[in-house]
Every structure is written in structure tokens, then in C-alpha cells.
Design an enzyme around this catalytic site. Structure first.
Site, mmCIF file in Angstrom:
data_model
loop_
_atom_site.group_PDB
_atom_site.id
_atom_site.type_symbol
_atom_site.label_atom_id
_atom_site.label_comp_id
_atom_site.label_asym_id
_atom_site.label_seq_id
_atom_site.Cartn_x
_atom_site.Cartn_y
_atom_site.Cartn_z
ATOM 1 N N ASP A 246 12.175 -36.887 15.751
ATOM 2 C CA ASP A 246 12.851 -37.480 16.913
ATOM 3 C C ASP A 246 11.874 -37.970 17.986
ATOM 4 O O ASP A 246 12.098 -39.022 18.599
ATOM 5 C CB ASP A 246 13.870 -36.499 17.503
ATOM 6 C CG ASP A 246 13.244 -35.153 17.836
ATOM 7 O OD1 ASP A 246 12.140 -34.850 17.335
ATOM 8 O OD2 ASP A 246 13.860 -34.395 18.610
ATOM 9 N N THR B 163 10.764 -35.483 8.546
ATOM 10 C CA THR B 163 10.627 -34.144 9.143
ATOM 11 C C THR B 163 11.370 -33.154 8.260
ATOM 12 O O THR B 163 12.435 -33.491 7.729
ATOM 13 C CB THR B 163 11.189 -34.084 10.588
ATOM 14 O OG1 THR B 163 11.251 -32.721 11.013
ATOM 15 C CG2 THR B 163 12.581 -34.684 10.699
ATOM 16 N N ASP C 153 12.842 -30.553 9.335
ATOM 17 C CA ASP C 153 13.878 -29.851 10.110
ATOM 18 C C ASP C 153 15.322 -30.329 9.872
ATOM 19 O O ASP C 153 16.271 -29.614 10.177
ATOM 20 C CB ASP C 153 13.582 -29.963 11.614
ATOM 21 C CG ASP C 153 12.466 -29.036 12.057
ATOM 22 O OD1 ASP C 153 11.802 -28.454 11.178
ATOM 23 O OD2 ASP C 153 12.267 -28.892 13.276
ATOM 24 N N GLY D 22 5.198 -33.631 13.129
ATOM 25 C CA GLY D 22 4.977 -32.679 12.031
ATOM 26 C C GLY D 22 5.109 -33.403 10.697
ATOM 27 O O GLY D 22 6.067 -34.144 10.500
HETATM 28 N N1 LIG Z 1 9.582 -39.917 24.836
HETATM 29 C C1 LIG Z 1 8.564 -40.419 24.126
HETATM 30 N N2 LIG Z 1 8.076 -41.660 24.394
HETATM 31 C C2 LIG Z 1 7.051 -42.168 23.692
HETATM 32 N N3 LIG Z 1 6.442 -41.525 22.677
HETATM 33 C C3 LIG Z 1 6.881 -40.306 22.349
HETATM 34 C C4 LIG Z 1 7.971 -39.682 23.050
HETATM 35 N N4 LIG Z 1 8.186 -38.464 22.496
HETATM 36 C C5 LIG Z 1 7.269 -38.330 21.515
HETATM 37 N N5 LIG Z 1 6.496 -39.424 21.414
HETATM 38 C C6 LIG Z 1 5.363 -39.644 20.508
HETATM 39 O O1 LIG Z 1 5.667 -39.180 19.203
HETATM 40 C C7 LIG Z 1 4.744 -38.148 18.819
HETATM 41 C C8 LIG Z 1 5.421 -37.180 17.892
HETATM 42 O O2 LIG Z 1 6.504 -36.539 18.559
HETATM 43 P P1 LIG Z 1 6.852 -34.996 18.273
HETATM 44 O O3 LIG Z 1 8.055 -34.687 19.082
HETATM 45 O O4 LIG Z 1 5.632 -34.179 18.495
HETATM 46 O O5 LIG Z 1 7.125 -34.919 16.710
HETATM 47 P P2 LIG Z 1 8.331 -35.492 15.833
HETATM 48 O O6 LIG Z 1 8.231 -36.969 15.803
HETATM 49 O O7 LIG Z 1 8.071 -34.888 14.499
HETATM 50 O O8 LIG Z 1 9.601 -34.998 16.471
HETATM 51 C C9 LIG Z 1 4.276 -37.566 20.151
HETATM 52 O O9 LIG Z 1 3.043 -36.900 20.045
HETATM 53 C C10 LIG Z 1 4.161 -38.813 21.001
HETATM 54 O O10 LIG Z 1 2.984 -39.509 20.740
HETATM 55 O O1 LIG Z 2 2.844 -28.352 13.228
HETATM 56 P P1 LIG Z 2 3.128 -27.572 14.448
HETATM 57 O O2 LIG Z 2 2.579 -28.244 15.649
HETATM 58 O O3 LIG Z 2 2.725 -26.147 14.301
HETATM 59 O O4 LIG Z 2 4.694 -27.608 14.685
HETATM 60 C C1 LIG Z 2 5.601 -26.760 14.058
HETATM 61 C C2 LIG Z 2 6.947 -27.415 14.105
HETATM 62 O O5 LIG Z 2 6.954 -28.578 13.316
HETATM 63 C C3 LIG Z 2 8.088 -28.587 12.464
HETATM 64 O O6 LIG Z 2 7.657 -28.172 11.176
HETATM 65 C C4 LIG Z 2 8.657 -29.971 12.350
HETATM 66 O O7 LIG Z 2 9.063 -30.421 13.615
HETATM 67 P P2 LIG Z 2 8.935 -31.937 14.025
HETATM 68 O O8 LIG Z 2 9.604 -32.719 12.971
HETATM 69 O O9 LIG Z 2 9.626 -32.062 15.333
HETATM 70 O O10 LIG Z 2 7.489 -32.265 14.109
HETATM 71 C C5 LIG Z 2 9.030 -27.550 13.063
HETATM 72 O O11 LIG Z 2 9.882 -26.963 12.112
HETATM 73 C C6 LIG Z 2 8.053 -26.547 13.612
HETATM 74 O O12 LIG Z 2 8.598 -25.811 14.673
HETATM 75 MG MG LIG Z 3 10.823 -33.278 16.485
#
Ligand SMILES: Nc1ncnc2c1ncn2[C@@H]1O[C@H](COP(=O)(O)OP(=O)(O)O)[C@@H](O)[C@H]1O
Ligand SMILES: O=P(O)(O)OC[C@H]1O[C@](O)(COP(=O)(O)O)[C@@H](O)[C@@H]1O
Ligand SMILES: [Mg+2]
Length: 322
Positions: free
Chosen positions: A105, A127, A129, A13
């Protein structure tokens, strides 16, 4: 051995201040004599080999912009060992030996995997959050909180005129920090977060009492991780129809707009810090800020530790909002 060519990507996000972080990585990298590359659309762009050289001007006029010029993505393929191997090979093909990942994360996990495959990585908390441990604040959180507070200020006006209650649903999938900090700053009477269990009967009684004692409005902030604002409104109406709850879901509005100076400064400090630490030979580290000081922590430790909820602030918000 120190790095010579580094790349930067934004992932997950998006959040306000990611651009300021990209700017800091690029300008500090160039200042210290490195070659700097941008990767478009996070890990998806890495796997698509969407990689380009960045110069001083390529990050001009972005410090004040929300979103991310590098764009962001969620990439399933990169979750697989084959995807990660492919990503590391593409970076090696370009001679890129260091990578700065700006994301949440999930993105940290990806950086962790790449470091095990020989790429030096640094992760920056991008992020809204504020759900990342070993940093007091994430880039974008301050701006998101400001947006919520601004919205609640407006809602207060109309709610007071009609003596109604306002239910405001905010982002935060597993973390109640946006609800907590915005709730305290806007004088919310009730703050519902995933970290603290709640009792709807008690909340309804407290709201009724406060109205009986002359309160002219009532603000309830709900973190999305608890449930929807509509669900909370229904639970209140079932118990006391005269509360007349009205629901506002702020949604992705919280993720846009110009970053606050606090977020820009945090992003600038963290971006520069990440580059300096890569040059010093560090890898597989998360950059954060604790009590105003920049800190480096193993990514493993960060992703395996849940961010602690600030109960003191939560109780203060409740004490002050009677
Ligand atoms: N366990 C993992 N191992 C490798 N890549 C990951 C893992 N978890 C997430 N990612 C990569 O990071 C991207 C972003 O993770 P996501 O959880 O959607 O958002 P954020 O980084 O904001 O928490 C995922 O789409 C994926 O490509
Ligand atoms: O952009 P999307 O896919 O609608 O995701 C919404 C989510 O992304 C966030 O804005 C940020 O979350 P991440 O940092 O894990 O991507 C959350 O607060 C919300 O639930
Ligand atoms: Mg996240």
C-alpha cells in the site's frame, strides 16, 4: 497518447512472486514493442538514477525464485513532494513515460503521486500480507500461507507427543489474512487477528475444555498486529500453567523461498495486464484479481479503502477446530 518506454520497480517488503511479475512486465512489454527498463531498489534506486535497460534474457531463470532481482527498499526521501518531483524528472530524462510499481500500500501511494506528475503508472499488489483492497489476493500471500501451514504441520507432531499448546506468531501488521487462511488450513484452534477483538479468559477456558475432551494439542495462530506470541503465551500461562505453551515466531522465513504456482500465475497475469493497460492509455490504476477476473481500480480508491476481513472463514475455522 500511448506509452513507448516503460520501467518496472519493486518496493516495500519483498514477496515471493515479485520476480515472476517483473518477468511478465518485461516480456510482455517487449512482446508489444515497448522499450523496458528496470529500476534497482525501488524508489531509492529511482532517486539514485539506478536505471538500466532490460531484454528477454535479463529475466531468464527467475520465475521460480523468491526475493526480487530488482531488490527492494523503503525510501523516506520519496515521501516528500521534492523527492517525488525529482523521481518524475529522472524518468522524463530517460524518456520513460510508463511505470509499473510492484509493492504494498505504501508503494501504491508513491505510484499515485508520480501519476499526478505526468508519469503513467500501474500498481501491482506485491506483499505477503494480503492487505490491499480491490484484489482478492496479493502476490506472495499464497506462498506465505503455505510456509505457515508447513511449519504448523511440524509443530503438531511434537505438541501432540507432549500434549502442549503451540503459539505461532505470523506476519500481518494490520491484516489478519495470513493468520486466517493458514489457521483454517492447519486446523488451528485459536486465530488472533487485529480485525477481531478477543478475550483471553474465554480462549483459555476453551483450550482447557478441549484438552479435557481428549484433544492432544492446541494450535494458536497470532497475527503480529495483535501482539507478540510471547505475550499470548504469558497470558495463557498466567491463567493455566498446564497448557505449557511453546512459542514459534516464523518471522521473515514467511517471505522467502520459491513462490507457489498460484503466486507465479497471479504475478504473470497481473504483470501482463499492467502492460496492456498502460498501452491502452490507462494510468494511476491498481491491478487486481476479483473472483478470478483481472480488474483495474483507481489507486486513490484502493489506498483509501480498508480490506474487508472474511468473518465467514474466521467463524468456520473456529467451528471446525473444537
Ligand atoms: N504516502 C506516500 N507518498 C509517497 N511515497 C510513499 C508513501 N508511502 C510510502 N511511500 C513509498 O513507498 C515505499 C514503500 O512503502 P512501505 O509502506 O514501506 O511498504 P509497502 O509498499 O510494502 O506497503 C516507502 O519507503 C516510500 O518510499
Ligand atoms: O521487512 P521489514 O522491514 O522487517 O518489515 C516487516 C513487515 O513487512 C511485511 O512482511 C510486509 O509488509 P509490507 O507489504 O507493508 O511491506 C509485514 O508482514 C511485516 O510486518
Ligand atoms: Mg504496507
Amino acid at each position: 497518447m500511448t506509452v513507448k518506454k516503460i520501467a518496472v520497480l519493486t518496493s516495500g517488503g519483498d514477496s515471493q512472486g515479485m520476480n515472476a511479475a517483473v518477468r511478465a512486465v518485461v516480456r510482455s512489454g517487449l512482446y508489444y514493442g515497448l522499450e523496458v527498463y528496470g529500476i534497482q531498489r525501488g524508489y531509492q534506486g529511482l532517486l539514485n538514477d539506478d536505471i538500466f535497460s532490460m531484454d528477454l534474457r535479463s529475466v531468464g531463470d527467475i520465475i521460480q525464485r523468491g526475493g526480487t532481482i530488482l531488490q527492494s527498499a523503503r525510501c523516506k526521501e520519496f515521501m516528500t513532494p521534492e523527492g517525488q518531483q525529482k523521481g518524475a524528472e529522472i524518468l522524463r530524462k530517460h524518456g520513460i513515460d510508463g511505470l509499473v510499481v510492484i509493492g504494498g500500500d505504501g508503494s501504491y501511494h508513491g505510484a499515485n503521486k508520480l501519476s499526478k506528475l505526468g508519469i503513467k503508472t500501474m500498481a501491482l499488489p506485491g506483499t505477503i500480507d494480503n492487505d490491499i483492497s480491490y484484489t482478492d489476493f496479493t502476490i506472495g500471500f499464497d506462498t506465505a500461507v503455505s510456509i505457515v501451514v508447513d511449519a504448523v504441520n511440524k509443530l503438531r507432531d511434537t505438541m501432540s507427543s507432549h500434549e502442549r499448546s503451540s503459539i505461532v506468531e505470523v506476519m500481518g501488521r494490520h491484516c489478519g489474512d495470513i493468520a486466517l487462511y493458514a489457521g483454517l488450513a492447519s486446523g488451528a484452534e485459536t486465530i488472533l487477528v487485529p480485525e477481531v477483538p478477543h478475550d483471553m479468559d474465554e480462549i483459555t477456558e476453551r483450550m482447557k475444555e478441549n484438552f479435557a475432551h481428549g484433544k492432544r494439542h492446541s494450535i494458536v495462530i497470532v497475527a503480529e498486529g495483535v501482539g507478540s506470541g510471547e505475550d499470548v503465551a504469558k497470558a495463557l500461562t498466567d491463567r493455566c500453567p498446564t497448557l505449557e505453551p511453546r512459542v514459534t515466531c516464523l518471522g521473515h522465513i514467511q517471505r522467502g523461498g520459491t513462490p507457489t504456482p498460484t503466486d507465479r500465475n497471479l504475478a504473470s497475469r497481473l504483470g501482463d495486464f499492467a502492460v496492456r493497460k498502460l498501452i491502452e492509455g490507462e494510468s494511476d490504476k491498481a491491478c487486481g484479481i476479483i473472483k478470478g477476473e483481472l480488474v483495474l481500480t483507481d489507486i486513490d480508491k484502493v489506498v483509501n479503502t480498508k480490506k474487508e476481513f472474511n468473518m465467514e472463514l474466521y467463524e468456520l475455522a473456529l467451528r471446525l477446530s473444537q
